[in-house]
Design a protein around this motif. Structure first.
Motif, short mmCIF file in Angstrom:
data_model
loop_
_atom_site.label_atom_id
_atom_site.label_comp_id
_atom_site.label_asym_id
_atom_site.label_seq_id
_atom_site.Cartn_x
_atom_site.Cartn_y
_atom_site.Cartn_z
N UNK A 124 -0.38 11.69 0.98
CA UNK A 124 -1.70 11.86 1.57
C UNK A 124 -1.66 11.72 3.08
N UNK A 125 -0.89 10.75 3.57
CA UNK A 125 -0.79 10.55 5.02
C UNK A 125 -0.10 11.72 5.71
N UNK A 126 0.77 12.40 4.97
CA UNK A 126 1.47 13.57 5.50
C UNK A 126 0.70 14.86 5.25
N UNK A 157 0.81 -1.22 0.00
CA UNK A 157 0.00 0.00 0.00
C UNK A 157 0.84 1.27 0.00
N UNK A 158 2.14 1.12 0.27
CA UNK A 158 3.00 2.30 0.38
C UNK A 158 3.46 2.79 -0.99
N UNK A 159 2.88 3.89 -1.42
CA UNK A 159 3.30 4.58 -2.63
C UNK A 159 3.64 6.01 -2.26
N UNK A 160 4.31 6.70 -3.14
CA UNK A 160 4.63 8.09 -2.86
C UNK A 160 3.35 8.91 -2.71
N UNK A 161 2.35 8.60 -3.51
CA UNK A 161 1.07 9.32 -3.41
C UNK A 161 0.38 9.03 -2.08
N UNK A 162 0.38 7.74 -1.69
CA UNK A 162 -0.26 7.37 -0.42
C UNK A 162 0.47 8.03 0.74
#
Length: 242
Positions: A59-61, A51-56
Motif C-alpha cells: 500500500x505504501x508503494x 505495522x510492517x506487513x507485506x500488504x502494508x
C-alpha cells in the motif's frame, strides 16, 4: 479480442463516448529493491515494526502485494534486507589489539543506535541466519577485532552471537517500553520515582533485599545499563584468550 479484431479497431473512427470516459492510468516506473527497503524503513520509523506487513508495504508503494514478490521472497527475506541496510551504515575500525574492547563497544553502540531509529526493528534480527553480505561484513569485522585482542576463536564466535543477541533484545525492550509509556495508564514503566515508591512500599519482611536496595535496582540513566552489560560481557571474554 484476437489480433485481427485489434488491427481493425485501430482503423475505426474515434468514439466520442469512449474519449469521454476515464483515461487509463499510465504505467508506473518499475519498483526497485532499494525502493522497497526505503519504504519499509519509513513505515517502521513512523508506525513501528509490528505495522510492517507485506500488504502494508504494498500500500505504501501504491502497488499490489504480488508485485513485491518479484523483489522480496517473503517477510523473512524483507527482514534480512532491512537489517542488511542498517548494517551498511556501520563503520568498522581497523582491529587494534590494544583497544579491542573499546572497538567492540563502539560497533555495538552503532548497532544499538541504528536499531533505535526504527522502533521494534531489532525483532527482525532475532533468529536470523545471516546471509546478507553487509550483515556478514559486520560479523567479520567483529571477529577480526576479537581475534586481534587475543580472544580464542571459539570464544570470539560465541561472544559475537551473545553481543548481537543482547543488543537486539535491549533495543526491543526499549521500543516496547516507549510504546507502553505512550499509554496513559502505563507511564510508570519509565518513571523511576514511581517504580522506587512501589519497591519501597513492599512488605520488608517478605522482600527484605528489594526494599533495602530499591535505589540500586532502579538506578541508571540513558544507556547506563547497556554500557554496564557490555563491559560485563567483555570482561568475561577477556579471560578466554588463546
Amino acid at each position: 479480442m484476437n489480433p485481427r479484431e485489434r488491427r481493425a479497431a485501430r482503423h475505426q473512427p474515434p468514439n466520442p463516448d469512449a474519449e469521454a470516459g476515464p483515461r487509463p492510468r499510465r504505467r508506473k516506473a518499475p519498483i526497485t529493491v532499494e525502493q522497497v527497503i526505503d519504504t519499509a524503513l519509513g513505515v517502521v520509523a513512523t508506525e513501528g515494526y509490528e505495522a510492517l506487513t507485506m500488504r502494508r508495504l504494498a500500500g505504501a508503494l501504491d502497488t499490489g502485494p504480488a508485485s513485491l514478490y518479484a523483489h522480496v521472497v517473503n517477510k523473512a527475506d524483507l527482514d534480512e534486507l532491512l537489517i542488511g541496510r542498517l548494517c551498511a551504515e556501520l563503520v568498522l575500525p581497523e582491529p587494534d589489539p590494544a583497544a579491542w574492547r573499546e572497538q567492540i563497544r563502539g560497533v555495538c553502540t552503532q548497532i544499538r543506535d541504528q536499531y533505535l531509529k526504527y522502533p521494534g526493528i531489532s525483532r527482525a534480527a532475532l533468529a536470523m541466519a545471516p546471509t546478507d553480505l553487509e550483515t556478514l561484513r559486520v560479523s567479520e569485522g567483529m571477529l577480526a577485532i576479537l581475534l586481534a585482542g587475543g580472544v580464542a576463536p571459539q570464544a570470539a564466535a560465541w561472544t559475537i552471537d551473545a553481543l548481537l543477541l543482547y543488543v537486539a533484545a535491549y533495543c526491543l525492550e526499549v521500543s516496547i517500553v516507549r510504546q507502553r509509556s505512550a499509554q496513559d495508564d502505563a507511564v510508570w514503566v519509565v518513571d523511576r520515582d514511581e517504580l522506587l515508591r512501589r519497591f519501597t512500599a513492599l512488605p520488608a519482611d517478605t522482600f527484605p533485599h528489594t526494599t533495602r536496595h530499591a535505589a540500586e535496582l532502579t538506578a541508571g540513566e540513558g544507556h547506563d545499563r547497556f554500557d554496564f552489560t557490555l563491559n560485563l560481557m567483555l570482561d568475561g571474554t577477556a579471560c578466554r584468550g588463546d
